[in-house]
Design a protein around this motif. Sequence first.
Motif, PDB file in Angstrom:
ATOM      1  N   TYR A  54       0.808  -1.218   0.000  1.00 12.34           N
ATOM      2  CA  TYR A  54       0.000   0.000   0.000  1.00 12.34           C
ATOM      3  C   TYR A  54       0.845   1.273   0.000  1.00 12.34           C
ATOM      4  O   TYR A  54       0.338   2.352  -0.291  1.00 12.34           O
ATOM      5  N   VAL A  57       0.569   3.395  -3.131  1.00 10.61           N
ATOM      6  CA  VAL A  57      -0.694   4.021  -3.500  1.00 10.61           C
ATOM      7  C   VAL A  57      -0.584   5.544  -3.647  1.00 10.61           C
ATOM      8  O   VAL A  57      -1.130   6.117  -4.588  1.00 10.61           O
ATOM      9  N   GLN A  81     -11.082   3.325  -3.969  1.00 13.07           N
ATOM     10  CA  GLN A  81      -9.930   2.426  -3.975  1.00 13.07           C
ATOM     11  C   GLN A  81     -10.419   1.010  -3.706  1.00 13.07           C
ATOM     12  O   GLN A  81     -11.021   0.743  -2.674  1.00 13.07           O
ATOM     13  N   ALA A  83      -9.484  -2.952  -3.236  1.00 14.74           N
ATOM     14  CA  ALA A  83      -8.420  -3.916  -2.931  1.00 14.74           C
ATOM     15  C   ALA A  83      -8.753  -5.208  -3.678  1.00 14.74           C
ATOM     16  O   ALA A  83      -9.522  -6.033  -3.204  1.00 14.74           O
ATOM     17  N   GLY A  86      -5.486  -8.163  -1.390  1.00 11.81           N
ATOM     18  CA  GLY A  86      -5.024  -7.460  -0.198  1.00 11.81           C
ATOM     19  C   GLY A  86      -4.933  -8.391   0.984  1.00 11.81           C
ATOM     20  O   GLY A  86      -4.866  -9.619   0.815  1.00 11.81           O
ATOM     21  N   THR A  93       2.635  -8.859   0.981  1.00 19.34           N
ATOM     22  CA  THR A  93       2.253  -7.522   0.530  1.00 19.34           C
ATOM     23  C   THR A  93       2.700  -7.254  -0.902  1.00 19.34           C
ATOM     24  O   THR A  93       2.057  -6.488  -1.617  1.00 19.34           O
ATOM     25  N   TYR A  96      -0.098  -7.795  -3.383  1.00 14.85           N
ATOM     26  CA  TYR A  96      -1.307  -6.975  -3.339  1.00 14.85           C
ATOM     27  C   TYR A  96      -1.542  -6.321  -4.703  1.00 14.85           C
ATOM     28  O   TYR A  96      -0.611  -6.056  -5.460  1.00 14.85           O
ATOM     29  N   SER A  98      -4.178  -3.116  -6.011  1.00 10.31           N
ATOM     30  CA  SER A  98      -5.238  -2.138  -5.745  1.00 10.31           C
ATOM     31  C   SER A  98      -5.636  -1.464  -7.044  1.00 10.31           C
ATOM     32  O   SER A  98      -4.833  -1.352  -7.968  1.00 10.31           O
TER      33      SER A  98
END
Length: 106
Positions: A54, A57, A81, A83, A86, A93, A96, A98
Amino acid sequence: MAYSTYHDAGYKEGEVDAEVVVGVDNLMKDEDGFTFKETEAVDQAAIILVPGDYSNVAQAYNFLANWIEENGYIMIGNPRQVAIKGPCNEKRTEDYLSEIQIPVKK
């Protein structure tokens, strides 16, 4: 689909005004701090996928905001936003993913 909507203008370090949205089959009576409502449709949005942690982002929001301005669009609503991958469905991580959506018009 679940996503969050941010109501603050610009970056904010703390006490962010965010709304978490989760799809349900039927609208129910508001209670226990939960509000049930239909989400407004977005006709057009600038969208960017953000892989990894994250911490990536904020840079993606800046990139997308610049793209919107450089291409003659204006922001007309609060960013969303999503996910896609996530903490709920990925352990690492770096896996992930997004999606940032900013409603726009020409």
